[in-house]
Design a protein around this motif. Sequence first.
Motif, PDB file in Angstrom:
ATOM      1  N   THR A 294     -32.250  16.494  -4.186  1.00 41.13           N
ATOM      2  CA  THR A 294     -33.404  15.711  -3.761  1.00 41.13           C
ATOM      3  C   THR A 294     -34.568  16.638  -3.447  1.00 41.13           C
ATOM      4  OG1 THR A 294     -34.116  13.916  -2.290  1.00 41.13           O
ATOM      5  CG2 THR A 294     -32.827  15.677  -1.284  1.00 41.13           C
ATOM      6  N   THR A 295     -35.756  16.065  -3.368  1.00 45.50           N
ATOM      7  CA  THR A 295     -36.944  16.802  -2.912  1.00 45.50           C
ATOM      8  C   THR A 295     -37.650  15.957  -1.854  1.00 45.50           C
ATOM      9  OG1 THR A 295     -38.345  15.850  -4.642  1.00 45.50           O
ATOM     10  CG2 THR A 295     -37.311  17.974  -5.115  1.00 45.50           C
ATOM     11  N   PHE A 296     -38.344  16.636  -0.941  1.00 49.80           N
ATOM     12  CA  PHE A 296     -39.079  15.947   0.117  1.00 49.80           C
ATOM     13  C   PHE A 296     -40.209  16.825   0.617  1.00 49.80           C
ATOM     14  CE2 PHE A 296     -36.848  12.059   0.926  1.00 49.80           C
ATOM     15  CZ  PHE A 296     -37.685  11.357   1.783  1.00 49.80           C
ATOM     16  N   ASP A 297     -41.111  16.219   1.391  1.00 53.69           N
ATOM     17  CA  ASP A 297     -42.282  16.920   1.910  1.00 53.69           C
ATOM     18  C   ASP A 297     -41.946  17.942   2.987  1.00 53.69           C
ATOM     19  OD1 ASP A 297     -43.863  15.384   0.240  1.00 53.69           O
ATOM     20  OD2 ASP A 297     -44.370  13.939   1.796  1.00 53.69           O
ATOM     21  N   THR A 298     -40.934  17.662   3.798  1.00 56.00           N
ATOM     22  CA  THR A 298     -40.572  18.570   4.883  1.00 56.00           C
ATOM     23  C   THR A 298     -39.101  18.978   4.757  1.00 56.00           C
ATOM     24  OG1 THR A 298     -39.836  16.856   6.423  1.00 56.00           O
ATOM     25  CG2 THR A 298     -42.194  17.417   6.453  1.00 56.00           C
ATOM     26  N   LYS A 299     -38.773  20.111   5.322  1.00 56.41           N
ATOM     27  CA  LYS A 299     -37.397  20.600   5.280  1.00 56.41           C
ATOM     28  C   LYS A 299     -36.464  19.632   6.009  1.00 56.41           C
ATOM     29  CE  LYS A 299     -34.623  24.702   6.185  1.00 56.41           C
ATOM     30  NZ  LYS A 299     -34.617  26.090   6.671  1.00 56.41           N
ATOM     31  N   GLU A 300     -36.904  19.125   7.146  1.00 56.02           N
ATOM     32  CA  GLU A 300     -36.085  18.212   7.935  1.00 56.02           C
ATOM     33  C   GLU A 300     -35.791  16.925   7.167  1.00 56.02           C
ATOM     34  OE1 GLU A 300     -38.945  19.627   9.094  1.00 56.02           O
ATOM     35  OE2 GLU A 300     -37.992  21.169  10.318  1.00 56.02           O
ATOM     36  N   ASP A 301     -36.831  16.351   6.537  1.00 52.67           N
ATOM     37  CA  ASP A 301     -36.639  15.126   5.758  1.00 52.67           C
ATOM     38  C   ASP A 301     -35.772  15.385   4.525  1.00 52.67           C
ATOM     39  OD1 ASP A 301     -38.058  13.558   7.515  1.00 52.67           O
ATOM     40  OD2 ASP A 301     -39.940  13.713   6.397  1.00 52.67           O
ATOM     41  N   CYS A 302     -35.919  16.543   3.932  1.00 56.04           N
ATOM     42  CA  CYS A 302     -35.109  16.900   2.773  1.00 56.04           C
ATOM     43  C   CYS A 302     -33.632  16.978   3.176  1.00 56.04           C
ATOM     44  CB  CYS A 302     -35.570  18.231   2.189  1.00 56.04           C
ATOM     45  SG  CYS A 302     -34.772  18.660   0.633  1.00 56.04           S
ATOM     46  N   LEU A 303     -33.346  17.569   4.308  1.00 57.90           N
ATOM     47  CA  LEU A 303     -31.967  17.666   4.787  1.00 57.90           C
ATOM     48  C   LEU A 303     -31.386  16.285   5.069  1.00 57.90           C
ATOM     49  CD1 LEU A 303     -29.564  19.359   5.658  1.00 57.90           C
ATOM     50  CD2 LEU A 303     -30.614  19.580   7.904  1.00 57.90           C
ATOM     51  N   LYS A 304     -32.160  15.427   5.733  1.00 61.07           N
ATOM     52  CA  LYS A 304     -31.700  14.058   6.011  1.00 61.07           C
ATOM     53  C   LYS A 304     -31.418  13.300   4.715  1.00 61.07           C
ATOM     54  CE  LYS A 304     -34.268  13.540  10.316  1.00 61.07           C
ATOM     55  NZ  LYS A 304     -35.418  12.872  10.939  1.00 61.07           N
ATOM     56  N   GLU A 305     -32.331  13.408   3.762  1.00 64.44           N
ATOM     57  CA  GLU A 305     -32.162  12.710   2.490  1.00 64.44           C
ATOM     58  C   GLU A 305     -30.975  13.267   1.705  1.00 64.44           C
ATOM     59  OE1 GLU A 305     -32.917   9.977  -0.592  1.00 64.44           O
ATOM     60  OE2 GLU A 305     -33.494  10.013   1.517  1.00 64.44           O
ATOM     61  N   LEU A 306     -30.774  14.569   1.760  1.00 60.50           N
ATOM     62  CA  LEU A 306     -29.646  15.185   1.062  1.00 60.50           C
ATOM     63  C   LEU A 306     -28.323  14.688   1.631  1.00 60.50           C
ATOM     64  CD1 LEU A 306     -29.037  17.113  -1.230  1.00 60.50           C
ATOM     65  CD2 LEU A 306     -29.060  18.982   0.419  1.00 60.50           C
ATOM     66  N   GLU A 307     -28.264  14.490   2.922  1.00 62.09           N
ATOM     67  CA  GLU A 307     -27.047  13.930   3.532  1.00 62.09           C
ATOM     68  C   GLU A 307     -26.789  12.518   3.009  1.00 62.09           C
ATOM     69  OE1 GLU A 307     -24.734  15.266   5.524  1.00 62.09           O
ATOM     70  OE2 GLU A 307     -25.773  17.202   5.446  1.00 62.09           O
ATOM     71  N   GLN A 308     -27.848  11.723   2.870  1.00 60.11           N
ATOM     72  CA  GLN A 308     -27.703  10.363   2.344  1.00 60.11           C
ATOM     73  C   GLN A 308     -27.318  10.393   0.866  1.00 60.11           C
ATOM     74  OE1 GLN A 308     -27.764   7.405   4.120  1.00 60.11           O
ATOM     75  NE2 GLN A 308     -26.889   6.692   2.196  1.00 60.11           N
ATOM     76  N   VAL A 309     -27.927  11.274   0.098  1.00 62.19           N
ATOM     77  CA  VAL A 309     -27.608  11.413  -1.320  1.00 62.19           C
ATOM     78  C   VAL A 309     -26.141  11.789  -1.490  1.00 62.19           C
ATOM     79  CG1 VAL A 309     -28.052  12.842  -3.373  1.00 62.19           C
ATOM     80  CG2 VAL A 309     -29.960  11.942  -2.050  1.00 62.19           C
ATOM     81  N   LYS A 310     -25.651  12.658  -0.620  1.00 65.68           N
ATOM     82  CA  LYS A 310     -24.248  13.074  -0.666  1.00 65.68           C
ATOM     83  C   LYS A 310     -23.326  11.877  -0.450  1.00 65.68           C
ATOM     84  CE  LYS A 310     -22.985  15.563   2.819  1.00 65.68           C
ATOM     85  NZ  LYS A 310     -22.769  16.691   3.748  1.00 65.68           N
ATOM     86  N   ARG A 311     -23.626  11.058   0.524  1.00 61.74           N
ATOM     87  CA  ARG A 311     -22.810   9.870   0.794  1.00 61.74           C
ATOM     88  C   ARG A 311     -22.879   8.876  -0.371  1.00 61.74           C
ATOM     89  NH1 ARG A 311     -24.575  11.527   5.709  1.00 61.74           N
ATOM     90  NH2 ARG A 311     -22.987  11.718   7.320  1.00 61.74           N
ATOM     91  N   ASP A 312     -24.078   8.662  -0.900  1.00 60.47           N
ATOM     92  CA  ASP A 312     -24.254   7.756  -2.040  1.00 60.47           C
ATOM     93  C   ASP A 312     -23.497   8.261  -3.265  1.00 60.47           C
ATOM     94  OD1 ASP A 312     -25.906   6.247  -0.425  1.00 60.47           O
ATOM     95  OD2 ASP A 312     -27.770   6.953  -1.353  1.00 60.47           O
ATOM     96  N   TYR A 313     -23.529   9.549  -3.483  1.00 65.63           N
ATOM     97  CA  TYR A 313     -22.826  10.170  -4.605  1.00 65.63           C
ATOM     98  C   TYR A 313     -21.335   9.856  -4.534  1.00 65.63           C
ATOM     99  CZ  TYR A 313     -21.134  13.937  -7.655  1.00 65.63           C
ATOM    100  OH  TYR A 313     -20.513  14.653  -8.642  1.00 65.63           O
ATOM    101  N   LEU A 314     -20.752  10.082  -3.373  1.00 67.41           N
ATOM    102  CA  LEU A 314     -19.313   9.832  -3.209  1.00 67.41           C
ATOM    103  C   LEU A 314     -18.982   8.352  -3.331  1.00 67.41           C
ATOM    104  CD1 LEU A 314     -18.291  12.306  -0.388  1.00 67.41           C
ATOM    105  CD2 LEU A 314     -17.719  12.384  -2.815  1.00 67.41           C
ATOM    106  N   GLU A 315     -19.832   7.510  -2.799  1.00 66.34           N
ATOM    107  CA  GLU A 315     -19.610   6.063  -2.888  1.00 66.34           C
ATOM    108  C   GLU A 315     -19.580   5.609  -4.356  1.00 66.34           C
ATOM    109  OE1 GLU A 315     -22.128   2.107  -1.838  1.00 66.34           O
ATOM    110  OE2 GLU A 315     -22.017   3.632  -0.266  1.00 66.34           O
TER     111      GLU A 315
END
Length: 66
Positions: free
Chosen positions: A23-44
């Motif tokens: 994923t990509t995002f404007d801030t490092k913090e938002d990128c980390l949060k989104e990456l955690e969600q992407v990881k969960r979505d990937y496994l689902e």
Amino acid sequence: MDIIEEKDGYWYGRIFELDGCQTTFDTKEDCLKELEQVKRDYLELKLKHGDPNLFSKTIIMKKLLT
């Protein structure tokens, strides 16, 4: 997991062990949060569609989630 700042000011995050999990995002913090969600979505999605390599990926994910 790797998060790096791109030249254009965006942050790019990926999980090496999970092909296409990025994923990509404007801030490092938002990128980390989104990456955690992407990881969960990937496994689902892998569980839903019966990935034959899911067992080995699940072991990897347990390590990543702790």
